[in-house]
Design an enzyme around this catalytic site. Sequence first.
Site, short mmCIF file in Angstrom:
data_model
loop_
_atom_site.label_atom_id
_atom_site.label_comp_id
_atom_site.label_asym_id
_atom_site.label_seq_id
_atom_site.Cartn_x
_atom_site.Cartn_y
_atom_site.Cartn_z
N CYS A 223 35.08 51.91 44.36
CA CYS A 223 35.22 51.04 45.32
C CYS A 223 35.29 51.49 46.57
CB CYS A 223 36.45 50.17 44.74
SG CYS A 223 37.70 51.01 44.72
N GLY B 12 44.89 42.62 51.53
CA GLY B 12 44.06 42.72 50.30
C GLY B 12 44.99 41.87 49.09
#
Lengths: 426, 531
Positions: free
Chosen positions: B255, B429
């Site tokens: 990621c 996030g």
Amino acid sequence: MASPEKQQFIADSIQYWNPGKTQAWQDMQVDLVIDRRQGYFLFDMDGRRLIDAHLNGGTYNIGHRHPELIEVIERAMTRFDMGNHHFPSLGRTALAKELARICGGDMHYTIYGSGGGEAIDIAIKTARHAKQKRKIVSVMRAYHGHTGLAVCAGAERFSTLFLSDRPDEFPQVPFNDLDRMEDALKGRDCAGVIMETIPATYGFPMPVPGYLNEVKRLCERYDALYIADEVQTGLMRTGTMWGYQRYGVQPDILVTGKGICGGMYPIACVVVREPYAGWLKQDGFGHMSTMGGAEIGCLVAMKTLEILERPTMVAHVNYVSETMRNGLGRIMDLYDDFFVGIRQCGVVMGLEFDYPEGAKPVMKHLYEHGVWAIFSTNDPRVLQFKPGVLMSAALCEELLERVERAIGLARAECLGGARGRLKSAA
Amino acid sequence: MTAIVAELLAGAKRPIGRADQMLDVAEWAAAAYARFDHRAVDAIVCAAAEAGHAKAAALAEAAVKETGFGVVAHKTLKNQMTSRGLYEHYRGQDFCSKRVRAADKVVELPRPAGVVFALTPSTNPVCTVYFKVLLALMTRNAIVVSPHPLAKECSAEAARTMAEAAERAGAPAGVVQVIDEPNLALVEHVMASPRVQVILATGGAPMVRAAYGSGNPAIGVGPGNAPVLVDATADADAAARRIVESKSFDNSVLCTNESVVIAEEAVSDKLAAAMARYGAVMVKDDEVAPLRQALFGAGTFAVDLLGRSAATIAQRAGVRVPASAKVLLAPIDRVGLDEPLSREKLCPVLGFIRVPHARAGISMARALVRMAGAGHSAAIHSRSSETVMAFASALRSLRIVVNAPCSQGAAGYGTHLAPSFTIGTGFFGRSSVGENIGPEHLINWTRIAYPDDASEPMGDFAGLEPWTSLGPLAGGREAPMSLGVLQEGAPPRAPKTAHAAPRAAAIDEMAVLREEIRRLVQDELRRALRS
Ligand SMILES: Cc1ncc(COP(=O)(O)O)c(C=O)c1O
């Protein structure tokens, strides 16, 4: 002090149900009337919570009202009832196949009873048929139930009460005594020996190493079958599925009851080695029991076995039993003039108190401290201590804390402190 | 058993019951393991790491076979880095012993979380399992792994490999467990269980949000979408090499991989040419639409192209590229919702966009992260500290990798960030941790604090071990057997000291005593048998 409702209820129980038994508990200062149950907890009708370390002899081995058992009963009831015992049935054959797989070897046929006593009767009848002999050797102060044959293999107190004793057919020998066992068998006139792997009601004296194996060899030598009463020692309680596995003994007939029904739907099973199940072929109607092998019970038993066979199970029992061993050992160090010994095989445990009937005051103080565990009828110096195989770490810790306090108080009552002495003098 | 009986036994409570039994045993194991000392823990971690390392290649192959994602050689490398590599990185660090801070009059005792529930992804299945298991073992936690259903077999095998090695090296039974048949209802049940102390969630956003919604403490990570800015001061050739190396690594399933190249006009041609030399293929303008259609035609990213090779993706899009193509470059003219190719792409496709100057590049990168990937990673290739500073402070990203491949660099490989397969995306996030997750995130500390007043001296803690007062512990290995002293056949009652000793003593002393009793009793038995 019990609530007025409870006092009234106990009075009613004395009046309508069982005066002797009800009064006996009151005399021991245990006024327990169990209402709600959940997991390893009992709730008295006055709402008091008790940790169940009696489990009714392992009936609640995996806890009270296990959610998976409730679910399986609900599902089974959408389709089945007890069934018709004359016919083959989906549930009975499925459970029999499972038991054959689990027991292995030529432990092949399963015969059903509605309770442990009936299953013991079936086992005795099966041995008698196989060997065409009548005598059944049992262990003094053992307990196999109160049905017609089982009661004869137990303490005289219960067989003579009903004029049902048959001493000629049921010789009894002391536990852990091989000479006496051999004496009983060497006439070659015995059909079998019935052994609780660890005699519960006698306070779980442990078979000394080699004893059970030697009994089995004597059976072979003198043409008798070995019947393992695993009603209290089976179902993972010793760390293996059956207690006899822990001792490396292969029985000819196995009896399982109590825990196999999960405490939810009565059933008991007898598993027989193929060569000794002849009557099933000669006259399959030989033993009949409308409620024996009730079909919903079969499903409950299968679920119970499934839960016990899960891969986490062995470690779980080991954790519980090791923790009990360690914790009780520390308590024994504190009160070593009173609490003198731990008999243990897994979670099958007897706690020894070096005082006449010492387990009774311990039981009473445990009850006052929120733990229910029962003394051994046939050796009241010993407390039967039966934790569940699925107990959590936190619950074990709490149980040990309560046991420590209760044993301390029981010791003070029995051995020390003016209060204790006055009481016993009175 | 007949189908009817099997069906009646197969209620919804069965998987939940199984999982609860696992959690019970995990709880037991955690209680026991929390009292191990550093030396014993080190031996266990080392054994688990070595066992994982030995199977690195086999399980890399199994993962590619099971999921279809990634590249065997790269997965092998990751499996090695997260087994022996991770052990070596943390070797010598002690998460088990007390710390005495005499100057502050504080003593700190490490307290493991207890039971860690780890969700692991399909993209990096084996290495994430290895990573989380070792983290738990280093910090004396028990761990239950729930793999992504697409990768359940290789993940379970990975967990079991480490579990068996750890137990052989002395870890309590059940300290590492894995759910073989994961499903959503089951995972939700376990996440909300009071027996779970912390959830380590790596996976899709819904799973991570569910972890946070469970009511249990959670460390979850958000999705990435890393921009990479190449400015005029950069070494274009080196930048090209690093970007292609990063983007093609394991077909871009990390990621932390780059999503869009933002090239300053002055270097863009040179960069593109260099990237081509390293194996990137710039698709033609009229091939961008079919590529976009192949990857995002259904509205969301085409999962069946996740972690596939550049050639496979090109073929699906009807674009002709050489079989050796490592990365597809898609020229785009904007980033944002109206350009799907600027979204996260876990496959070797990179957006490529030109900007007139670095400042424009920074705002474009900021826009990209605004759309997706907040709190995650970004990369910059530049020799200007001012541009790096401006880039880092403008972006809502918590890792800015400079002059390095972002896939590896942001995950702590080739940089001095903590090596990690769980990238904390912090408050930006929607996560609780903003760093690369490491062992320190799985423990709390009990702090013993004395007054700052000099007249009250601090106690002397030298030589004191935290857990010795708690008595012996269970290891889950063997159900004990013992005779009492009052029963027939019992050995004669031992003198008091002798019977007191074994109970408080170590396990091996118990075993010796047991053996002795066994022998005594057997002698007695033999004598009895002869008489
Ligand atoms: C060892 C043993 N066998 C048999 C039985 C008889 O079982 P049931 O009460 O179900 O008839 C019992 C019951 O206590 C038992 O403990």
